[in-house]
Scaffold this active site. Structure first.
Site, PDB file in Angstrom:
ATOM      1  N   ASN A   1       0.809  -1.125   0.173  1.00  0.00           N
ATOM      2  CA  ASN A   1       0.154   0.024   0.145  1.00  0.00           C
ATOM      3  C   ASN A   1       0.723   1.523   0.108  1.00  0.00           C
ATOM      4  O   ASN A   1       0.381   2.340  -0.474  1.00  0.00           O
ATOM      5  CB  ASN A   1      -0.880  -0.117   1.398  1.00  0.00           C
ATOM      6  CG  ASN A   1      -1.418   1.435   1.341  1.00  0.00           C
ATOM      7  OD1 ASN A   1      -2.509   1.685   1.118  1.00  0.00           O
ATOM      8  ND2 ASN A   1      -0.816   2.175   2.534  1.00  0.00           N
TER       9      ASN A   1
ATOM     10  N   TYR B   1       4.049   9.359 -10.907  1.00  0.00           N
ATOM     11  CA  TYR B   1       3.091   8.523 -10.369  1.00  0.00           C
ATOM     12  C   TYR B   1       2.173   7.636 -11.359  1.00  0.00           C
ATOM     13  O   TYR B   1       2.287   6.629 -10.903  1.00  0.00           O
ATOM     14  CB  TYR B   1       2.263   9.364  -9.400  1.00  0.00           C
ATOM     15  CG  TYR B   1       1.185   8.906  -8.694  1.00  0.00           C
ATOM     16  CD1 TYR B   1       1.437   8.528  -7.434  1.00  0.00           C
ATOM     17  CD2 TYR B   1      -0.286   8.947  -9.053  1.00  0.00           C
ATOM     18  CE1 TYR B   1       0.396   7.909  -6.479  1.00  0.00           C
ATOM     19  CE2 TYR B   1      -1.101   8.300  -8.351  1.00  0.00           C
ATOM     20  CZ  TYR B   1      -0.938   7.844  -7.064  1.00  0.00           C
ATOM     21  OH  TYR B   1      -1.712   7.017  -6.153  1.00  0.00           O
TER      22      TYR B   1
ATOM     23  N   LYS C   1       2.209   3.399 -10.961  1.00  0.00           N
ATOM     24  CA  LYS C   1       1.029   2.855 -10.782  1.00  0.00           C
ATOM     25  C   LYS C   1       0.801   2.049 -12.129  1.00  0.00           C
ATOM     26  O   LYS C   1       0.237   0.798 -11.681  1.00  0.00           O
ATOM     27  CB  LYS C   1      -0.013   3.784 -10.482  1.00  0.00           C
ATOM     28  CG  LYS C   1       0.118   4.492  -9.287  1.00  0.00           C
ATOM     29  CD  LYS C   1       0.181   3.544  -7.984  1.00  0.00           C
ATOM     30  CE  LYS C   1       0.215   4.387  -6.813  1.00  0.00           C
ATOM     31  NZ  LYS C   1       0.405   3.197  -5.563  1.00  0.00           N
TER      32      LYS C   1
HETATM   33  P1  NAD Z   1      -1.213   8.601   2.386  1.00  0.00           P
HETATM   34  O1  NAD Z   1      -0.208   9.675   1.857  1.00  0.00           O
HETATM   35  O2  NAD Z   1      -2.408   9.229   3.433  1.00  0.00           O
HETATM   36  O3  NAD Z   1      -0.537   7.513   3.050  1.00  0.00           O
HETATM   37  C1  NAD Z   1       0.575   6.966   2.624  1.00  0.00           C
HETATM   38  C2  NAD Z   1       1.228   6.352   3.691  1.00  0.00           C
HETATM   39  O4  NAD Z   1       2.416   5.798   3.246  1.00  0.00           O
HETATM   40  C3  NAD Z   1       1.740   7.155   4.848  1.00  0.00           C
HETATM   41  O5  NAD Z   1       1.473   6.648   6.365  1.00  0.00           O
HETATM   42  C4  NAD Z   1       3.379   7.270   4.695  1.00  0.00           C
HETATM   43  O6  NAD Z   1       4.060   7.620   5.942  1.00  0.00           O
HETATM   44  C5  NAD Z   1       3.726   5.865   4.081  1.00  0.00           C
HETATM   45  N1  NAD Z   1       4.909   5.923   3.385  1.00  0.00           N
HETATM   46  C6  NAD Z   1       5.257   7.082   2.325  1.00  0.00           C
HETATM   47  N2  NAD Z   1       6.589   6.790   2.011  1.00  0.00           N
HETATM   48  C7  NAD Z   1       6.863   5.611   2.473  1.00  0.00           C
HETATM   49  C8  NAD Z   1       8.001   4.586   2.309  1.00  0.00           C
HETATM   50  N3  NAD Z   1       9.001   4.929   1.652  1.00  0.00           N
HETATM   51  N4  NAD Z   1       7.948   3.244   2.988  1.00  0.00           N
HETATM   52  C9  NAD Z   1       6.985   3.054   3.964  1.00  0.00           C
HETATM   53  N5  NAD Z   1       5.786   3.931   3.599  1.00  0.00           N
HETATM   54  C10 NAD Z   1       5.829   5.074   3.530  1.00  0.00           C
HETATM   55  O7  NAD Z   1      -1.682   7.908   1.106  1.00  0.00           O
HETATM   56  P2  NAD Z   1      -3.198   7.050   0.792  1.00  0.00           P
HETATM   57  O8  NAD Z   1      -4.123   8.058   0.213  1.00  0.00           O
HETATM   58  O9  NAD Z   1      -3.487   6.333   2.030  1.00  0.00           O
HETATM   59  O10 NAD Z   1      -2.686   6.210  -0.026  1.00  0.00           O
HETATM   60  C11 NAD Z   1      -2.488   4.825  -0.062  1.00  0.00           C
HETATM   61  C12 NAD Z   1      -1.952   4.023  -1.253  1.00  0.00           C
HETATM   62  O11 NAD Z   1      -3.447   4.234  -2.220  1.00  0.00           O
HETATM   63  C13 NAD Z   1      -1.080   4.568  -2.072  1.00  0.00           C
HETATM   64  O12 NAD Z   1      -0.238   3.798  -2.655  1.00  0.00           O
HETATM   65  C14 NAD Z   1      -1.500   5.699  -3.129  1.00  0.00           C
HETATM   66  O13 NAD Z   1      -1.040   5.987  -4.251  1.00  0.00           O
HETATM   67  C15 NAD Z   1      -2.973   4.984  -3.270  1.00  0.00           C
HETATM   68  N6  NAD Z   1      -4.148   5.369  -4.011  1.00  0.00           N
HETATM   69  C16 NAD Z   1      -4.366   6.795  -3.122  1.00  0.00           C
HETATM   70  C17 NAD Z   1      -5.542   7.581  -3.716  1.00  0.00           C
HETATM   71  C18 NAD Z   1      -6.255   8.622  -3.073  1.00  0.00           C
HETATM   72  O14 NAD Z   1      -7.033   9.451  -3.584  1.00  0.00           O
HETATM   73  N7  NAD Z   1      -6.218   8.784  -1.610  1.00  0.00           N
HETATM   74  C19 NAD Z   1      -6.004   7.207  -4.790  1.00  0.00           C
HETATM   75  C20 NAD Z   1      -5.616   6.170  -5.808  1.00  0.00           C
HETATM   76  C21 NAD Z   1      -4.507   5.399  -5.213  1.00  0.00           C
END
Ligand code: NAD
Length: 247
Positions: A88, A153, A157
């Site tokens: 994730n 990004y 993905k």
């Molecule tokens: P977020 O930024 O709220 O949380 C991401 C987490 O990853 C954070 O706790 C951060 O500390 C951790 N992180 C960052 N770099 C890291 C590293 N090098 N090693 C380990 N942990 C690390 O993001 P989110 O919205 O919860 O997204 C979670 C996943 O879902 C991501 O892969 C994101 O790309 C994907 N995503 C999110 C959305 C959205 O709209 N929120 C949409 C599509 C995909």
């Protein structure tokens, strides 16, 4: 409520907040025992407090091979098995392409794509010697539609889709399923790094279900994909976006 993941050991990366936290909670509610990691220690402690049973907490930067290897070793010493891996952890620093540096590109690819490779690479051998397992990769609708100021990004993905499909083929003989979950705009900190509240509200109006997604909705899908009803599903991508993208 049935607890379909009772006795399973699940690893979730980036579990300190947002979708990762919601996935950890959903897996825990289904009876799984968790090994959660993140680069943010206080946030990880906060996630731990929300789980049904005390998790193993480890600070891991998924882009660092040695940290991932040590984490997987620690989990095996602690729990003795691994059933579920959820890749994730992800970052989305916005950079216009005309200003994007090689370092900007490398950091996003290292965390979002190489991180998933490293975690799967260290976990899969343990799954292959047990009863199989389940790997879920968090991709994004950006892999399909592109996204402004996110060439790195969207590429990372889209790379996860190839990783998912190829890994599904190689790991099928070991009864390890590999699937991708592609959220659309979801209510976490990540979209707020690059969008104003007004921009998020305006995007919500274009979504057929009329709102952006909730992290717990993604968590529920991931937990289902790790459960017994999804045992014949591998190499697939599940879109969860309120109808915004119908790929
Ligand atoms: P977020 O930024 O709220 O949380 C991401 C987490 O990853 C954070 O706790 C951060 O500390 C951790 N992180 C960052 N770099 C890291 C590293 N090098 N090693 C380990 N942990 C690390 O993001 P989110 O919205 O919860 O997204 C979670 C996943 O879902 C991501 O892969 C994101 O790309 C994907 N995503 C999110 C959305 C959205 O709209 N929120 C949409 C599509 C995909």
């Amino acid at each position: 409520m049935s607890r379909e993941l009772e006795g399973q050991i699940a690893l979730v990366t980036g579990a300190g907040q947002g979708i990762g936290r919601a996935i950890a909670v959903a897996l825990s509610q289904q009876g799984a025992q968790l090994a959660i990691s993140d680069v943010n220690a206080p946030q990880l402690e906060e996630t731990a407090r929300l789980l049904d049973s005390p998790p193993l907490i480890t600070i891991v930067d998924v882009s660092q091979r040695a940290e991932v290897a040590d984490w997987v070793d620690t989990v095996m010493q602690h729990f003795g098995r691994i059933d579920i891996l959820v890749n994730n952890a992800g970052i989305f620093p916005r950079h216009p392409f005309m200003e994007m540096s090689e370092d900007d590109w490398d950091r996003v690819l290292d965390v979002n794509l190489k991180g998933a490779f490293l975690c799967a690479r260290y976990v899969a051998p343990y799954m292959s010697t047990a009863a199989g397992g389940c790997i879920i990769n968090l991709t994004s609708s950006a892999a399909f539609e592109g996204t402004l100021r996110g060439v790195h990004y969207a590429s990372s993905k889209a790379g996860l889709l190839g990783l998912t499909r190829a890994l599904a083929l190689e790991l099928a003989p070991y009864h390890i399923t590999v699937n991708a979950v592609a959220p659309g705009l979801t209510d976490t900190a990540q979209p707020r790094y690059g969008l104003t509240e007004e921009q998020i509200a305006s995007r919500a109006q274009t979504i057929p279900l009329g709102r952006i997604g909730r992290p717990d909705e993604v968590g529920g899908l991931v937990a289902w994909l790790c459960g017994p009803h999804a045992s014949y599903i591998t190499g697939q991508t599940f879109h969860i976006n309120g109808g915004a993208y119908r790929g």
